[in-house]
Motif scaffolding. Sequence first.
Motif, PDB file in Angstrom:
ATOM      1  N   ARG A  48       0.815  -1.225   0.000  1.00 49.40           N
ATOM      2  CA  ARG A  48       0.000   0.000   0.000  1.00 49.40           C
ATOM      3  C   ARG A  48       0.846   1.271   0.000  1.00 49.40           C
ATOM      4  O   ARG A  48       0.375   2.335  -0.414  1.00 49.40           O
ATOM      5  CB  ARG A  48      -0.977  -0.010   1.173  1.00 49.40           C
ATOM      6  N   GLY A  49       2.103   1.188   0.408  1.00 51.69           N
ATOM      7  CA  GLY A  49       2.984   2.351   0.346  1.00 51.69           C
ATOM      8  C   GLY A  49       3.444   2.689  -1.059  1.00 51.69           C
ATOM      9  O   GLY A  49       4.111   3.710  -1.274  1.00 51.69           O
ATOM     10  N   ASN A  50       3.086   1.847  -2.033  1.00 50.84           N
ATOM     11  CA  ASN A  50       3.434   2.101  -3.432  1.00 50.84           C
ATOM     12  C   ASN A  50       2.280   2.690  -4.229  1.00 50.84           C
ATOM     13  O   ASN A  50       2.378   2.826  -5.450  1.00 50.84           O
ATOM     14  CB  ASN A  50       3.886   0.795  -4.102  1.00 50.84           C
ATOM     15  N   VAL A  51       1.185   3.018  -3.543  1.00 47.85           N
ATOM     16  CA  VAL A  51       0.007   3.582  -4.208  1.00 47.85           C
ATOM     17  C   VAL A  51      -0.049   5.077  -3.897  1.00 47.85           C
ATOM     18  O   VAL A  51       0.040   5.482  -2.736  1.00 47.85           O
ATOM     19  CB  VAL A  51      -1.280   2.887  -3.733  1.00 47.85           C
ATOM     20  N   HIS A  52      -0.198   5.891  -4.929  1.00 47.71           N
ATOM     21  CA  HIS A  52      -0.047   7.343  -4.772  1.00 47.71           C
ATOM     22  C   HIS A  52      -1.318   8.082  -5.196  1.00 47.71           C
ATOM     23  O   HIS A  52      -1.836   7.864  -6.296  1.00 47.71           O
ATOM     24  CB  HIS A  52       1.142   7.822  -5.602  1.00 47.71           C
ATOM     25  N   ALA A  53      -1.804   8.942  -4.312  1.00 44.47           N
ATOM     26  CA  ALA A  53      -3.040   9.687  -4.561  1.00 44.47           C
ATOM     27  C   ALA A  53      -2.835  11.167  -4.290  1.00 44.47           C
ATOM     28  O   ALA A  53      -2.223  11.554  -3.285  1.00 44.47           O
ATOM     29  CB  ALA A  53      -4.162   9.151  -3.671  1.00 44.47           C
ATOM     30  N   SER A  54      -3.360  11.974  -5.167  1.00 44.77           N
ATOM     31  CA  SER A  54      -3.384  13.424  -4.970  1.00 44.77           C
ATOM     32  C   SER A  54      -4.542  13.985  -5.779  1.00 44.77           C
ATOM     33  O   SER A  54      -4.991  13.366  -6.747  1.00 44.77           O
ATOM     34  CB  SER A  54      -2.058  14.070  -5.409  1.00 44.77           C
ATOM     35  N   PHE A  55      -5.019  15.143  -5.362  1.00 44.27           N
ATOM     36  CA  PHE A  55      -6.129  15.802  -6.050  1.00 44.27           C
ATOM     37  C   PHE A  55      -5.859  17.299  -6.108  1.00 44.27           C
ATOM     38  O   PHE A  55      -5.352  17.890  -5.149  1.00 44.27           O
ATOM     39  CB  PHE A  55      -7.448  15.569  -5.317  1.00 44.27           C
ATOM     40  N   LEU A  56      -6.227  17.894  -7.224  1.00 46.58           N
ATOM     41  CA  LEU A  56      -6.130  19.336  -7.370  1.00 46.58           C
ATOM     42  C   LEU A  56      -7.505  19.945  -7.117  1.00 46.58           C
ATOM     43  O   LEU A  56      -8.491  19.561  -7.764  1.00 46.58           O
ATOM     44  CB  LEU A  56      -5.649  19.690  -8.777  1.00 46.58           C
ATOM     45  N   LEU A  57      -7.590  20.869  -6.163  1.00 43.59           N
ATOM     46  CA  LEU A  57      -8.858  21.505  -5.809  1.00 43.59           C
ATOM     47  C   LEU A  57      -9.021  22.816  -6.561  1.00 43.59           C
ATOM     48  O   LEU A  57      -8.104  23.650  -6.587  1.00 43.59           O
ATOM     49  CB  LEU A  57      -8.928  21.779  -4.306  1.00 43.59           C
ATOM     50  N   ASP A  58     -10.190  23.000  -7.141  1.00 45.19           N
ATOM     51  CA  ASP A  58     -10.488  24.246  -7.846  1.00 45.19           C
ATOM     52  C   ASP A  58     -10.948  25.324  -6.880  1.00 45.19           C
ATOM     53  O   ASP A  58     -10.743  26.506  -7.115  1.00 45.19           O
ATOM     54  CB  ASP A  58     -11.561  23.993  -8.901  1.00 45.19           C
ATOM     55  N   THR A  59     -11.613  24.922  -5.799  1.00 44.34           N
ATOM     56  CA  THR A  59     -12.129  25.865  -4.818  1.00 44.34           C
ATOM     57  C   THR A  59     -11.976  25.293  -3.411  1.00 44.34           C
ATOM     58  O   THR A  59     -12.021  24.072  -3.227  1.00 44.34           O
ATOM     59  CB  THR A  59     -13.618  26.175  -5.079  1.00 44.34           C
ATOM     60  N   LEU A  60     -11.799  26.176  -2.443  1.00 49.10           N
ATOM     61  CA  LEU A  60     -11.750  25.755  -1.040  1.00 49.10           C
ATOM     62  C   LEU A  60     -13.079  25.984  -0.335  1.00 49.10           C
ATOM     63  O   LEU A  60     -13.165  25.821   0.879  1.00 49.10           O
ATOM     64  CB  LEU A  60     -10.631  26.506  -0.304  1.00 49.10           C
ATOM     65  N   ASP A  61     -14.115  26.344  -1.083  1.00 49.85           N
ATOM     66  CA  ASP A  61     -15.402  26.652  -0.464  1.00 49.85           C
ATOM     67  C   ASP A  61     -15.951  25.474   0.343  1.00 49.85           C
ATOM     68  O   ASP A  61     -16.478  25.649   1.447  1.00 49.85           O
ATOM     69  CB  ASP A  61     -16.426  27.047  -1.529  1.00 49.85           C
ATOM     70  N   PHE A  62     -15.844  24.265  -0.199  1.00 51.50           N
ATOM     71  CA  PHE A  62     -16.393  23.107   0.503  1.00 51.50           C
ATOM     72  C   PHE A  62     -15.530  22.741   1.706  1.00 51.50           C
ATOM     73  O   PHE A  62     -16.053  22.335   2.745  1.00 51.50           O
ATOM     74  CB  PHE A  62     -16.527  21.916  -0.453  1.00 51.50           C
ATOM     75  N   MET A  63     -14.221  22.883   1.574  1.00 49.75           N
ATOM     76  CA  MET A  63     -13.337  22.627   2.714  1.00 49.75           C
ATOM     77  C   MET A  63     -13.616  23.635   3.828  1.00 49.75           C
ATOM     78  O   MET A  63     -13.659  23.286   5.006  1.00 49.75           O
ATOM     79  CB  MET A  63     -11.876  22.726   2.282  1.00 49.75           C
ATOM     80  N   ARG A  64     -13.852  24.888   3.437  1.00 49.86           N
ATOM     81  CA  ARG A  64     -14.166  25.919   4.435  1.00 49.86           C
ATOM     82  C   ARG A  64     -15.510  25.644   5.081  1.00 49.86           C
ATOM     83  O   ARG A  64     -15.651  25.693   6.301  1.00 49.86           O
ATOM     84  CB  ARG A  64     -14.178  27.300   3.763  1.00 49.86           C
ATOM     85  N   ALA A  65     -16.513  25.327   4.266  1.00 49.42           N
ATOM     86  CA  ALA A  65     -17.855  25.087   4.804  1.00 49.42           C
ATOM     87  C   ALA A  65     -17.865  23.893   5.751  1.00 49.42           C
ATOM     88  O   ALA A  65     -18.625  23.864   6.724  1.00 49.42           O
ATOM     89  CB  ALA A  65     -18.838  24.855   3.661  1.00 49.42           C
ATOM     90  N   GLY A  66     -17.016  22.928   5.494  1.00 46.81           N
ATOM     91  CA  GLY A  66     -16.933  21.753   6.354  1.00 46.81           C
ATOM     92  C   GLY A  66     -15.974  21.912   7.517  1.00 46.81           C
ATOM     93  O   GLY A  66     -15.730  20.959   8.261  1.00 46.81           O
ATOM     94  N   GLY A  67     -15.418  23.131   7.691  1.00 52.72           N
ATOM     95  CA  GLY A  67     -14.525  23.387   8.822  1.00 52.72           C
ATOM     96  C   GLY A  67     -13.115  22.864   8.643  1.00 52.72           C
ATOM     97  O   GLY A  67     -12.356  22.745   9.601  1.00 52.72           O
TER      98      GLY A  67
END
Length: 291
Positions: free
Chosen positions: A157-176
């Motif tokens: 599992r240490g050989n599996v790589h995940a990342s995401f590019l966020l277009d907006t932080l509105d949902f992260m902000r709304a969720g605290g």
Amino acid sequence: MANKIILSADSTCDLGEELKARYNVSYYPFHIILDEKDYQDNVDITVKQIFAAYYDRKALPRTAAINIGEYVDYFKGWVKEGYDVIHLNLGGAISSAHKNCVLAAAELAESGAPGKVYPIDSFNLSTAIALQVIDAGDMIAAGLPAAEIAKRLEQNRGNVHASFLLDTLDFMRAGGRCSTVAAVSANLLSLKPCIEVDNTDGSMHVGKKYRGGLRKVLVSYVKDKLAQYPNIKRDHIFITYSSIEPELEDLVRETIRSTMDFKEIHATHASCTIASHCGPNTLGILFETEG
């Protein structure tokens, strides 16, 4: 179901219907609570509905993990029939699902059922779990026993790589999950943060912050990620997104093709659980490296 093994995963693996059928994968859905009503992820609620609820009336869903009783009910028919179950969970650092699954597996073991459940903490999310599901499916097809498959999945599992590019932080902000100041600043400066998963424990952190429009930064993000590792496996790569314009998906696909050869490039939609935390126009590429 060779070797009497069931391959299963939380709905957050985002595998996509074609691969789900190819590898004969069973899902159990997370809970989405919106306007105090409990829905099942991608069963009776969609990502489109979640985004509409937020933008129409600022209603943000809560997500809830699968509980012990649900896992017991889900697995018990199989183990009573003598099947072993390989089940891949959303990372334990971000959800209680794995802990609950382990407790359910122990309860079923104590019942004397002839089959056994092997809960695997993916240390990851979304199609980084799907990559592990595919690995498990290949091992089942090769005739490996469930205990050996579980061992190898945990080693890899240490050989599996995940990342995401966020277009907006509105949902992260709304969720605290980030401050209003950070979200407003990012929007004003046209910053697109890259959220990366630490595959040694499943925690998440902010990586590089890209500046500019999506068309520009998606190309830079893809090239950066594919250049980051010298030993990327070329079998599968996932493009996974909450929502995205078709031409941007095509752009990412062509950027991957022009940078590196893969046997299969898969494009899948993120589950409601994942999308509700990151918002629209979030996109990531997810892949494995050689062990």
